[in-house]
Design an enzyme around this catalytic site. Structure first.
Site, PDB file in Angstrom:
ATOM      1  N   GLU A 152       0.716  -1.212  -0.099  1.00  0.00           N
ATOM      2  CA  GLU A 152      -0.006  -0.045  -0.051  1.00  0.00           C
ATOM      3  C   GLU A 152       0.948   1.132  -0.037  1.00  0.00           C
ATOM      4  OE1 GLU A 152      -4.160  -0.748   2.209  1.00  0.00           O
ATOM      5  OE2 GLU A 152      -2.510  -0.707   3.573  1.00  0.00           O
ATOM      6  N   ASN A 190      -6.337  -2.898   6.074  1.00  0.00           N
ATOM      7  CA  ASN A 190      -6.690  -3.090   7.634  1.00  0.00           C
ATOM      8  C   ASN A 190      -7.975  -2.321   7.662  1.00  0.00           C
ATOM      9  OD1 ASN A 190      -4.450  -4.874   8.532  1.00  0.00           O
ATOM     10  ND2 ASN A 190      -3.219  -3.041   8.404  1.00  0.00           N
TER      11      ASN A 190
END
Length: 291
Positions: A152, A190
């Site tokens: 990411e 997440n």
């Protein structure tokens, strides 16, 4: 920008994995930690993991030897400052990260890019405590780093295009895929994964199922490679709780309230695999559910 050297701060599970893949991609790596014992253990783990890659014919013995030769370890932060790009991979604690970056600032070069491997903390907020918010961004690797294909890339509000492009180039050189995320709590992976784990904790807490039934249900019913509670143990229950708290505090939505059972496990020091007990007990030959 031509990046040739990478500084990695933190020699734990994430830091040694990042050093591993960077060295294999021909970057010179300076791996830093506050403990020489941690550094020695990290290099031993990297060597072991690379040997496994050699045995599976993923890399050659020559590549392994060359990569290990590109990793330098140090307990002195000033040596990290001489690299072109620094990846902070310390524990998921905002104050610790602030101290690391503040300690680095007197030693870094004008062109050095600063990044954090944080899994949830605001990149904009971390960047604001440095002298170069435009050269700061999130560089979030997945665990285990050598195996997972995603990284990411998170831009803070001030991150410039040159910094993003430089980090994107590194991801591509590693043979991984970048997912660009905006700077909101927990980013993409997440933001979705940890609430799922938290919901599994609530399912256990409320007695809907036990540890084994919950994990088996998700492995066999949703085709997940690991059950959510097994995965939580692998990540670390303290890390899962920290990310849930970031989501709860940052978005002020009750759906992100951490499960009291997850909090209780962390209070007990049952943090998962790294402490030999979590939702499973790992002290025997086979993991045994603790509830």
């Amino acid at each position: 920008m031509d990046i040739k050297s990478i500084g990695v701060i933190g020699a734990g599970q994430m830091g040694n994995g990042i050093a591993h893949v960077m060295a294999l991609a021909d970057y010179n790596v300076v791996l830093n930690d506050i403990s020489q014992d941690n550094l020695d253990a990290a290099v031993a783990r990297i060597e072991k993991n690379m040997a496994r890659q050699v045995s599976r014919e993923l890399i050659t013995e020559e590549q392994k030897v060359d990569a290990l030769g590109r990793i330098k370890t140090t307990v002195a932060q000033p040596e990290v400052g001489q690299t072109d790009l620094i990846i902070e991979a310390a524990t998921e604690n905002e104050e610790i990260k602030y101290k690391i970056f503040e300690g680095l600032l007197p030693h870094i070069q004008p062109h050095t890019i600063l990044t954090s491997n944080t899994s949830s903390i605001s990149i904009t907020r971390l960047a604001s405590r440095t002298d170069r918010p435009e050269k700061f961004m999130g560089f979030h690797f997945m665990n285990p780093v050598p195996l997972m294909k995603l990284v990411e890339l998170i831009r803070g509000i001030a991150t410039d295009e040159e910094t993003y492009t430089a980090c994107l180039g590194i991801v591509e050189k590693l043979g991984k895929t970048a997912a660009s995320a905006e700077d909101f709590p927990a980013f993409i992976v997440n933001r979705i994964l940890i609430p799922m784990i938290n919901e599994a904790c609530y399912t256990l807490y409320e007695g809907v199922g036990n540890v084994a039934s919950i994990d088996n249900a998700m492995k066999l019913g949703a085709n997940h490679p690991m059950g959510p509670l097994e995965l939580a143990d692998f990540i670390g229950l303290d890390t899962c709780l920290a990310i849930m708290n970031v989501l709860h505090d940052g978005l002020a939505d009750t759906k992100y309230r951490p499960c009291p059972l997850l909090t209780k496990y962390v209070e007990a020091g049952w943090l998962g695999r790294k402490t030999k007990r979590g939702f499973y007990d790992y002290r025997g030959a086979e993991p045994v559910p603790t509830r």
